[in-house]
Design an enzyme around this catalytic site. Structure first.
Site, PDB file in Angstrom:
ATOM      1  N   GLU A   1     109.590  -8.207   6.562  1.00 27.29           N
ATOM      2  CA  GLU A   1     109.887  -7.941   8.168  1.00 27.29           C
ATOM      3  C   GLU A   1     109.570  -6.519   8.402  1.00 27.29           C
ATOM      4  OE1 GLU A   1     113.571  -8.267  11.261  1.00 27.29           O
ATOM      5  OE2 GLU A   1     114.089  -9.073   9.004  1.00 27.29           O
TER       6      GLU A   1
ATOM      7  N   GLU B   1     123.403  -9.102   7.306  1.00 28.54           N
ATOM      8  CA  GLU B   1     123.156  -9.857   8.445  1.00 28.54           C
ATOM      9  C   GLU B   1     122.117 -10.996   7.985  1.00 28.54           C
ATOM     10  OE1 GLU B   1     120.024 -11.184  11.351  1.00 28.54           O
ATOM     11  OE2 GLU B   1     120.379  -9.127  11.798  1.00 28.54           O
ATOM     12  N   HIS B   2     121.220 -10.796   7.276  1.00 34.38           N
ATOM     13  CA  HIS B   2     120.399 -11.626   6.625  1.00 34.38           C
ATOM     14  C   HIS B   2     120.970 -12.569   5.382  1.00 34.38           C
ATOM     15  CE1 HIS B   2     115.849 -11.274   7.722  1.00 34.38           C
ATOM     16  NE2 HIS B   2     116.779 -10.101   8.733  1.00 34.38           N
TER      17      HIS B   2
ATOM     18  N   HIS C   1     121.413  -4.470   8.885  1.00 31.03           N
ATOM     19  CA  HIS C   1     120.456  -5.785   8.862  1.00 31.03           C
ATOM     20  C   HIS C   1     120.250  -6.515   7.663  1.00 31.03           C
ATOM     21  CE1 HIS C   1     116.339  -7.048   8.556  1.00 31.03           C
ATOM     22  NE2 HIS C   1     116.439  -7.290  10.002  1.00 31.03           N
TER      23      HIS C   1
END
Length: 424
Positions: A125, A48-49, A45
């Site tokens: 997040e 991905e950012h 994740h």
């Protein structure tokens, strides 16, 4: 739908939808959070950012400006078993979409300064997830169901793992995991397959290794160790939130369509048994539903409800009574008929745009290596019998339950008896 496999194992699948004026491009990578070591939990994740921050030819601002200039969308998401980078544009901007998605996925630079900036974004997040009881409960529930198995870990990682992750670890994850044999380029909309293949060849370039293409890797079936457990998060809140459920076989199970019918009849719509019993008849909760998570080697059928603390015991009692009744007596023919109709309508209505069709063919290629037409899928749903659904209910709903509770709970011993039974 057409399919081409290129050198290096990269697969290109397209679906021509002549009635739209858009194109949706997705690069699906068969890598997710279950592929991480514990020390780098959340790496898929985080990466991905990070890949959107800079490429050799574009800054983050330029990436955003180029997509905004054509009114398109460029985004990504990470799950436990795959990551998808996608763009949704006018069909006339197909070449730009393939260029930009390939640029990000293949050539995102993982710069040290960008790692520090994006680390803070990911930590925000995580904080946002923690402020949302339903999101938090979803992660806690899968941990209760799967324990130390990799699918039991949050996709987003933890504060500790994200804070400690280094640029070298993220770069290594990118280089080692993002290989063509793990990738699918899925495109749907008003597009031509041969044009798409030409664009992919152009923008994937040197990543298309000549020679014999490897067989695309496929996750094998494994065994999840241990039993489901009960996990409790004590939090001062206006509601108590519950998720409880059972393990299921993985996505290749021969009875997966019957499981979908069972799930829909239990809590998939306004006429479902749980919704009617908990909300409509008794007014115990506003939100109550069931869902199925499926992975390569396992899955979970779960029920969620959120209610005021003083109603929690009754919500648990009604929920367990409904599940016991269905396990013992099964669903009625009418319940199965309505559930099958709901599934058919939801499938067709959910494929009204190019983005949803791109997601369907990309996920199908990555997870199954084959494609079923919409008509074939509808036929498969129609073929499910009441007897098959009730056999699945008897098999699954008599298994050991797991559960997660979040809210103003004093102690495990104060929980309703069915949950104490899970806790042992």
């Amino acid at each position: 739908m057409r399919r081409t496999q290129l050198p290096g194992g990269l697969r290109v699948v397209t679906e021509h939808v002549p009635s739209v004026h858009s194109a949706s491009v997705g690069v699906w990578v068969g890598v997710g959070s279950r592929d991480e070591g514990r020390s780098v939990a959340g790496a898929a994740h985080f990466l991905e950012h990070l890949l959107f921050k800079a490429t050799p030819s574009r800054t983050a601002v330029q990436i955003a400006q180029e997509m905004d200039a054509v009114g398109g969308e460029l985004n990504a998401f990470t799950s436990r078993e795959h990551t998808c980078y996608y763009a949704h544009v006018l069909d006339s901007d197909l070449a730009l979409a393939v260029d930009m998605v390939a640029d990000v996925v293949l050539r995102g630079r993982c710069l040290a300064d960008d790692v520090e900036v994006e680390r803070d974004v990911v930590l925000e997040e995580i904080a946002m997830r923690d402020d949302d009881p339903e999101d938090t409960l979803g992660d806690v529930f899968l941990s209760a169901m799967f324990g130390e198995h990799p699918v039991g870990r949050p996709v987003i990682g933890s504060v500790d793992s994200v804070s400690a992750m280094t640029r070298a670890q993220l770069h290594s994850f990118h280089v080692r995991r993002y290989t063509p044999d793990r990738m699918v380029v899925a495109v749907a909309g008003n597009v031509d397959h041969d044009e798409v293949v030409g664009l992919v060849r152009e923008h994937f370039g040197r990543h298309l290794v000549r020679g014999q293409s490897p067989v695309p890797p496929r996750r094998g079936a494994g065994r999840v160790p241990g039993r489901p457990t009960l996990q409790v998060i004590r939090r001062d809140a206006e509601q108590t939130h519950l998720s409880m459920g059972v393990r299921t076989p993985g996505r290749h199970w021969e009875h997966r369509w019957a499981l979908s019918v069972l799930n829909t009849a239990l809590g998939g719509g306004l006429s479902s048994r749980l919704f009617q019993q908990i909300r409509e008849t008794r007014g115990l909760a506003y939100s109550v539903y069931s869902t199925v998570d499926t992975f390569a080697d396992s899955g979970a059928l779960s029920i969620y409800a959120g209610c005021q603390p003083e109603r929690f015991d009754e919500v648990v009692r009604v929920t367990t009574d409904v599940l016991s009744d269905v396990a013992r007596d099964g669903l009625t023919a009418d319940e199965c008929r309505i559930a099958k109709g709901s599934l058919r309508g939801g499938l067709v209505l959910g494929l009204e745009d190019s983005a949803s069709r791109m997601h369907r063919i990309g996920r199908s290629e990555l997870n199954h290596g084959e494609h079923r037409s919409i008509a074939e899928t509808l036929d498969r749903i129609d073929a499910v019998t009441v007897e098959e659904v009730n056999a699945v209910a008897r098999q699954l709903l008599t298994r050991p339950f797991g559960a997660a509770v979040l809210g103003p709970v004093r102690a495990k011993r104060s929980l309703p008896r069915p949950l104490q039974t899970i806790a042992g």
